[in-house]
Design a protein around this motif. Structure first.
Motif: not given
Length: 451
Positions: A151-166
């Motif tokens: 929940p603390d990730a709100r407004g933060r920069r998060v690496a979540i992988g490219p489009e098309g990735s699971g």
């Protein structure tokens, strides 16, 4: 039978015997040939309902990078399929979402798809052949970013992988479960080693990896515990599993990543979807059984997050399990596929429908053919009794010597014709009985002539 005419040249005797035997051959062909034609007709009609053979070429989607768990697994599948005589085409892909698109567009025949990706109707028209391994979510937080929970990730920069990735799908699902929508973070498409480097450099505050086996990026962060923290979901694992049914809690034991380095320093519970092999709903049934055998060979052993025998499995399915796959997991392989090579078993199972007309037509017709053959052979002899009866009537009506000579000539011609009649030895009794009757009538006519 009359004695052999020694005046006949030897070269002509076999020809004469062949001409005598030819009617027998014709009778045999006519009797059994009719039965064969009827059976062949029934088989031809039934063949229209025989399933076509499996396609000779199979297309399988791979995964992001040659070292990804998907690409490694698909390479093993391809090797096994080529060993069975299939041509295999590997189609490059960015991950599960792209794999799903390729399947739905029929650009591939099979693809590994991360659990949870095919939910919400995205897997319509597809079936699963079974889940094959867990893919835990490795969620790392930068220690100096002041983040302790998702929940603390709100407004933060998060690496979540490219489009098309699971990875992106799962990362957004985890954040959404914590009331952090996609537009509440600054999403970065970085993945792998690039995402790990960005987190250590302070360019992102959190990074999510989804991998069955730790790659380079995960290894980098695991070896920097003072700067990156691997999130432990143990206290809330049950809640996550309830909100996101595709996830299963899995445990990374202390030192499970590296025993010499004592990494991690304590047990960590992670959340893992299960990757499943998907196909179109109209996939060839024989391919289902073949693929499950391949999956067993590839994934039945002990895995990092699963004991031996846990996979392949009918559990953790986002889309319906193929009916043949369900039967296979419940009862095991069919008898034929247990004991015969794949293509032999496939051929027998495809042609099994032909057994029905073969049995229903063949067995009764086999019973009818011998009586028909016997009737035809007996008819070849018995029909001459009509001629003999007419000659006998002519003999009784003959009043002068000339008429009786004519009758005797007819009897001699009839006897000659009967003597050359081609009849198998099994019906010789009928032939000799007819010749005795001809002799009886001839004796009666000669008696009348002497009288």
């Amino acid at each position: 039978m009359p004695p052999e005419d020694r005046s006949t040249p030897r070269a002509r005797r076999p020809l004469r015997h062949l001409r005598a035997a030819w009617p027998v051959v014709v009778t045999f062909i006519r009797s059994w040939g009719l039965m064969a034609l009827l059976v062949a007709g029934g088989l031809a009609i039934a063949y229209r309902f025989v399933a076509p053979p499996p396609p000779a070429t199979l297309r399988i989607a791979t995964g992001p990078g040659e070292d990804s768990a998907y690409s490694v697994a698909v390479a093993r599948y391809a090797e096994a399929l080529r060993g069975q005589g299939f041509a295999v085409e590997l189609v490059a892909s960015e991950g599960s979402v792209r794999n799903l698109e390729l399947l739905r567009d029929r650009r591939v025949d099979f693809a590994l798809v991360q659990g949870g990706v095919a939910e919400a109707g995205r897997g319509a028209g597809l079936v699963s052949l079974g889940s094959v391994f867990f893919e835990p979510a490795w969620v790392f937080l930068r220690r100096d970013a002041g983040i302790g929970r998702l929940p603390d990730a709100r407004g933060r920069r998060v690496a979540i992988g490219p489009e098309g990735s699971g990875t992106r799908v799962l990362a957004l699902a985890l954040l959404e479960a914590n009331a952090v929508p996609a537009d509440a973070i600054i999403a970065s498409p970085l993945a792998g080693a690039a995402a790990a480097a960005a987190l250590l450099a302070g360019e992102v505050d959190a990074a999510v990896f989804v991998s069955a086996t730790p790659g380079q990026g995960i290894g980098t962060l695991m070896r920097a515990p003072d700067r990156a923290m691997l999130v432990d979901f143990e206290e809330r694992a049950g809640a996550y599993a309830t909100l996101l049914p595709a996830l299963t809690p899995v445990r990374l034991p202390r030192s499970g990543f590296s025993l010499p380095e004592d990494l991690p320093a304590e047990d960590i519970v992670m959340l893992a979807p299960a990757a499943a092999l998907l196909a179109q709903a109209d996939v060839h049934p024989q391919l289902v059984s073949l693929f499950i055998r391949i999956l067993q060979a590839a994934h039945r052993g002990r895995q990092v997050f699963a004991p031996e025998g846990r996979f392949p499995s009918a559990l953790n399915q986002d889309v319906p399990l193929h009916p043949d796959a369900a039967r296979w997991y419940e009862r095991g392989p069919t008898f034929l596929q247990s004991w015969l090579p794949f293509w032999v078993a496939v051929t027998v199972e495809r042609l099994w429908v032909l057994i029905i007309p073969l049995v229903t037509l063949g067995l009764p017709l086999i019973r009818f053919a011998p009586p028909i053959y016997t009737w035809q052979m007996e008819s070849r002899v018995l029909r001459y009794y009509d001629d003999l009866r007419r000659i006998e009537e002519e003999a009784a009506a003959a009043r002068d010597r000339a008429a009786r000579d004519a009758v005797e000539a007819k009897l001699k011609a009839l006897d000659t014709k009967v003597a050359t009649l081609g009849i198998p030895s099994g019906y010789g009794a009928l032939l000799y009985a007819l010749r005795r009757d001809i002799a009886f009538v001839r004796d009666a006519v000669r008696t009348l002539r002497r009288g």
